[in-house]
Design a protein around this motif. Structure first.
Motif, PDB file in Angstrom:
ATOM      1  N   SER A  53       1.285  -1.313  -0.058  1.00  0.00           N
ATOM      2  CA  SER A  53      -0.272  -0.077   0.144  1.00  0.00           C
ATOM      3  C   SER A  53       0.654   1.219   0.004  1.00  0.00           C
ATOM      4  CB  SER A  53      -1.207   0.192   1.871  1.00  0.00           C
ATOM      5  OG  SER A  53      -0.686   0.334   2.405  1.00  0.00           O
ATOM      6  N   CYS A  54       2.130   0.588  -0.093  1.00  0.00           N
ATOM      7  CA  CYS A  54       3.008   1.944  -0.050  1.00  0.00           C
ATOM      8  C   CYS A  54       2.693   3.190  -0.799  1.00  0.00           C
ATOM      9  CB  CYS A  54       4.560   2.057   0.033  1.00  0.00           C
ATOM     10  SG  CYS A  54       5.150   0.795  -1.034  1.00  0.00           S
ATOM     11  N   ALA A  55       3.036   4.273  -0.841  1.00  0.00           N
ATOM     12  CA  ALA A  55       3.129   5.578  -1.945  1.00  0.00           C
ATOM     13  C   ALA A  55       4.635   6.430  -1.464  1.00  0.00           C
ATOM     14  CB  ALA A  55       1.743   6.067  -2.069  1.00  0.00           C
ATOM     15  N   VAL A  56       5.193   7.003  -2.300  1.00  0.00           N
ATOM     16  CA  VAL A  56       6.153   7.783  -2.145  1.00  0.00           C
ATOM     17  C   VAL A  56       5.451   8.985  -2.356  1.00  0.00           C
ATOM     18  CG1 VAL A  56       7.795   9.061  -2.683  1.00  0.00           C
ATOM     19  CG2 VAL A  56       7.797   6.489  -3.525  1.00  0.00           C
ATOM     20  N   ALA A  57       5.231   9.476  -0.856  1.00  0.00           N
ATOM     21  CA  ALA A  57       4.610  10.884  -0.185  1.00  0.00           C
ATOM     22  C   ALA A  57       6.048  11.715   0.427  1.00  0.00           C
ATOM     23  CB  ALA A  57       3.897  10.708   0.541  1.00  0.00           C
ATOM     24  N   ASP A  58       6.014  12.974   0.577  1.00  0.00           N
ATOM     25  CA  ASP A  58       7.044  14.184   1.003  1.00  0.00           C
ATOM     26  C   ASP A  58       6.566  13.716   2.834  1.00  0.00           C
ATOM     27  OD1 ASP A  58       4.718  14.845   1.260  1.00  0.00           O
ATOM     28  OD2 ASP A  58       5.156  17.233  -0.050  1.00  0.00           O
ATOM     29  N   ASN A  59       5.084  13.417   2.877  1.00  0.00           N
ATOM     30  CA  ASN A  59       4.636  13.486   3.984  1.00  0.00           C
ATOM     31  C   ASN A  59       4.491  12.021   5.046  1.00  0.00           C
ATOM     32  OD1 ASN A  59       3.048  12.606   3.349  1.00  0.00           O
ATOM     33  ND2 ASN A  59       1.265  13.522   4.139  1.00  0.00           N
ATOM     34  N   GLY A  60       5.265  10.882   4.181  1.00  0.00           N
ATOM     35  CA  GLY A  60       5.287   9.680   4.712  1.00  0.00           C
ATOM     36  C   GLY A  60       6.714   9.212   6.024  1.00  0.00           C
ATOM     37  N   VAL A  61       6.108   8.953   6.522  1.00  0.00           N
ATOM     38  CA  VAL A  61       6.799   9.045   7.713  1.00  0.00           C
ATOM     39  C   VAL A  61       7.802   7.439   8.155  1.00  0.00           C
ATOM     40  CG1 VAL A  61       5.959   9.349   9.705  1.00  0.00           C
ATOM     41  CG2 VAL A  61       5.242   8.017   9.436  1.00  0.00           C
ATOM     42  N   SER A  62       7.954   6.432   7.106  1.00  0.00           N
ATOM     43  CA  SER A  62       8.491   5.155   6.729  1.00  0.00           C
ATOM     44  C   SER A  62       9.206   5.513   5.653  1.00  0.00           C
ATOM     45  CB  SER A  62       7.888   4.230   6.258  1.00  0.00           C
ATOM     46  OG  SER A  62       6.773   3.894   8.087  1.00  0.00           O
TER      47      SER A  62
END
Length: 200
Positions: free
Chosen positions: A82-91
């Motif tokens: 379900s992961c998406a590259v995002a500027d607010n990701g914590v992982s």
């Protein structure tokens, strides 16, 4: 010889002790909650810093481009597709290719997306907010290190702000800064003294 019966605790003594314990708990709980949230911020920031250093070290060791990506997950404790590259990701994911929707893949440098390392922040990550940005302050979600350990591209991560998801002066926000030479440093935005090594 007559023995005196052992004396027990009276109801008044018990009520006084319970009242004192309740007062102590009311005084301690707010500071304990802040302390726990600050530990969560520190844990996420340290994890991100370690991931960035791992990506840079792998790039220099392999003499090839290696990517560090912030990823957001449906459940911050489970690294799944379900992961998406995002500027607010914590992982985060360290890989040779774009890891979007492939974070459950095993660590392998031969099978796409060629993930070299990954880290889900766990249950503490849901209380932490991360915001990645480039050198100009625009949102950014990844950085690619070249074989010299230097960032490539102009819109790559240069700063990660790590804070609590609830605003407040009690929480100790942290920032990770990536220099143009590729070094990774953690600092505290609240520190203003120029002689303090924690200053950003």
């Amino acid at each position: 010889m007559k023995r005196s019966a052992p004396r027990g605790v009276t109801l008044i003594e018990l009520a006084v002790v319970v009242a004192l314990v309740a007062l102590l708990l009311m005084a301690i709980i707010p500071s304990a909650s802040t302390w726990i949230r600050n530990i969560q911020i520190r844990n996420v920031a340290t994890s991100l810093q370690n991931g960035l250093q791992k990506a840079r070290a792998e790039a220099m060791r392999r003499n090839t481009n290696v990517r560090f990506s912030l990823v957001s997950l449906n459940d911050s404790a489970v690294m799944d597709n379900s992961c998406a590259v995002a500027d607010n990701g914590v992982s985060w994911v360290v890989s040779l290719d774009d890891p979007s929707n492939s974070c459950a893949s095993a660590v392998s440098d031969t099978t796409a997306p060629r993930i070299l390392d990954k880290q889900a922040t766990g249950s503490g990550g849901k209380w932490v907010v991360v915001q990645g940005s480039d050198a100009g302050g625009s949102d950014a979600d990844s950085i690619i290190f070249n074989g010299f350990g230097r960032p490539t591209g102009t819109a790559s991560l240069a700063r990660l702000n790590v804070n609590n998801n609830v605003a407040g002066d009690d929480y100790r926000a942290l920032r990770i800064v990536i220099s143009t030479g590729g070094t990774v440093r953690m600092c505290e935005p609240a520190v203003t003294s120029s002689s303090d090594p924690r200053k950003c």
